[in-house]
Design a protein around this motif. Structure first.
Motif, PDB file in Angstrom:
ATOM      1  N   PHE A 149       0.829  -1.204   0.000  1.00  0.00           N
ATOM      2  CA  PHE A 149       0.000   0.000   0.000  1.00  0.00           C
ATOM      3  C   PHE A 149       0.865   1.256   0.000  1.00  0.00           C
ATOM      4  CE2 PHE A 149      -3.913  -2.109   2.163  1.00  0.00           C
ATOM      5  CZ  PHE A 149      -4.245  -2.682   0.952  1.00  0.00           C
ATOM      6  N   ILE A 150       1.899   1.267   0.835  1.00  0.00           N
ATOM      7  CA  ILE A 150       2.761   2.442   0.953  1.00  0.00           C
ATOM      8  C   ILE A 150       3.510   2.691  -0.351  1.00  0.00           C
ATOM      9  CG2 ILE A 150       4.798   3.376   2.131  1.00  0.00           C
ATOM     10  CD1 ILE A 150       3.799   1.906   4.648  1.00  0.00           C
ATOM     11  N   ILE A 151       4.025   1.621  -0.951  1.00  0.00           N
ATOM     12  CA  ILE A 151       4.763   1.760  -2.214  1.00  0.00           C
ATOM     13  C   ILE A 151       3.848   2.253  -3.329  1.00  0.00           C
ATOM     14  CG2 ILE A 151       5.973   0.491  -4.035  1.00  0.00           C
ATOM     15  CD1 ILE A 151       7.159  -1.287  -1.844  1.00  0.00           C
ATOM     16  N   VAL A 152       2.658   1.657  -3.429  1.00  0.00           N
ATOM     17  CA  VAL A 152       1.704   2.058  -4.466  1.00  0.00           C
ATOM     18  C   VAL A 152       1.323   3.521  -4.297  1.00  0.00           C
ATOM     19  CG1 VAL A 152      -0.655   1.747  -5.321  1.00  0.00           C
ATOM     20  CG2 VAL A 152       0.784  -0.249  -4.877  1.00  0.00           C
ATOM     21  N   GLY A 153       1.061   3.936  -3.060  1.00  0.00           N
ATOM     22  CA  GLY A 153       0.719   5.326  -2.806  1.00  0.00           C
ATOM     23  C   GLY A 153       1.828   6.275  -3.201  1.00  0.00           C
ATOM     24  N   ALA A 154       3.083   5.892  -2.898  1.00  0.00           N
ATOM     25  CA  ALA A 154       4.232   6.729  -3.243  1.00  0.00           C
ATOM     26  C   ALA A 154       4.401   6.837  -4.756  1.00  0.00           C
ATOM     27  CB  ALA A 154       5.495   6.155  -2.604  1.00  0.00           C
TER      28      ALA A 154
END
Length: 272
Positions: free
Chosen positions: A70-75
């Motif tokens: 989730f964090i990577i996709v958001g970034a």
């Protein structure tokens, strides 16, 4: 030929990318929350999650990797949106074309992922709940936290930390513990384990006694809500929210592709 006016296209591209950036942040936040604030992801409960799988993937692996994804996709979304804003503001036609192509590829990937997600999500409740109940029935043997039996201790930590009892709500004298090895062994004569009782803590667990709770399950002495409801109210809600955010993101990206190419048309005479 100009596809649509430069001003309108520029406003739409910049405006939607700002919204897209907000969505990127919205995707990152659940990942951060999952890494820090969800009780059932705690290390004391991981031995139980390792024994429960969905489509061949155990929940411990999902709980470890999903927040990071989730964090990577958001970034990534934030970076791509920034490219779109930069290309629109600085009239960089080449950058806008690259941006639009990247977004088109993302849209195609996300449509496939979303279709897969909603199919799996519809299967999740029934399948995972059965796995939890099966593990409780076959693996719950002792009412302690010393980890001599890791699965039993993991369940006890879950009951205590999430303020719940069993997988299904305890509403009568019969409950999920009736068929467990604990009830036919050291828990003979009891209704529910100490972890379900209100007021018990890790420090007092070993010496805790409350017959009204453990022996007769009197109303008000224990947490009546089933743990699966608790789990899905946190983890499941986050998954649903992610699915809807992703669906909105796809719609926004389709508009971004259209207006990015419109903006490129209006920059046809520009030199990049």
């Amino acid at each position: 030929m100009v596809c649509c006016t430069e001003t309108i296209s520029k406003i739409v591209v910049i405006g939607l990318n700002i919204v897209f950036m907000v969505l990127g942040i919205a995707i990152m936040i659940p990942g951060i929350i999952m890494m820090t604030n969800i009780d059932f992801l705690g290390d004391n409960i991981k031995p139980l999650l390792e024994n429960i799988s969905f489509n061949g993937i155990n929940l411990a692996s999902i709980s470890n990797n999903l927040p990071i994804i989730f964090i990577i996709v958001g970034a990534v979304i934030l970076i791509i949106a920034a490219l779109g804003v930069l290309g629109a503001c600085c009239k960089l036609k080449t950058l806008l074309v690259i941006y639009a192509i990247i977004v088109m590829l993302l849209v195609l990937v996300q449509i496939v992922v979303l279709a897969f997600f909603f199919i799996l999500r519809s299967m999740l409740d029934d399948t995972i709940k059965k796995e939890f109940v099966s593990q409780l029935t076959s693996g719950y043997k002792v009412d302690d936290l010393d980890k001599s039996d890791e699965v039993s201790s993991a369940f006890n930590y879950m009951f205590m930390s999430m303020e719940c009892c069993g997988m299904n709500a305890v509403t009568s004298s019969t409950n999920d513990f009736d068929s467990t090895a604990w009830r036919s062994g050291t828990g003979s004569g009891k209704k529910i384990p100490k972890g379900c009782c209100k007021g018990v803590t890790e420090a007092t667990y070993a010496s805790y006694t409350n017959a009204a709770c453990t022996d007769t399950a009197n109303s008000g002495t224990y947490w009546p809500e089933g743990c699966y409801t608790k789990i899905m109210s946190s983890f499941g809600t986050i998954l649903d929210t992610m699915g809807y955010i992703s669906f909105i993101a796809v719609l926004i990206q389709i508009l971004l592709v259209i207006f990015s190419f419109c903006l490129c048309c209006s920059y046809m005479t520009d030199i990049v």
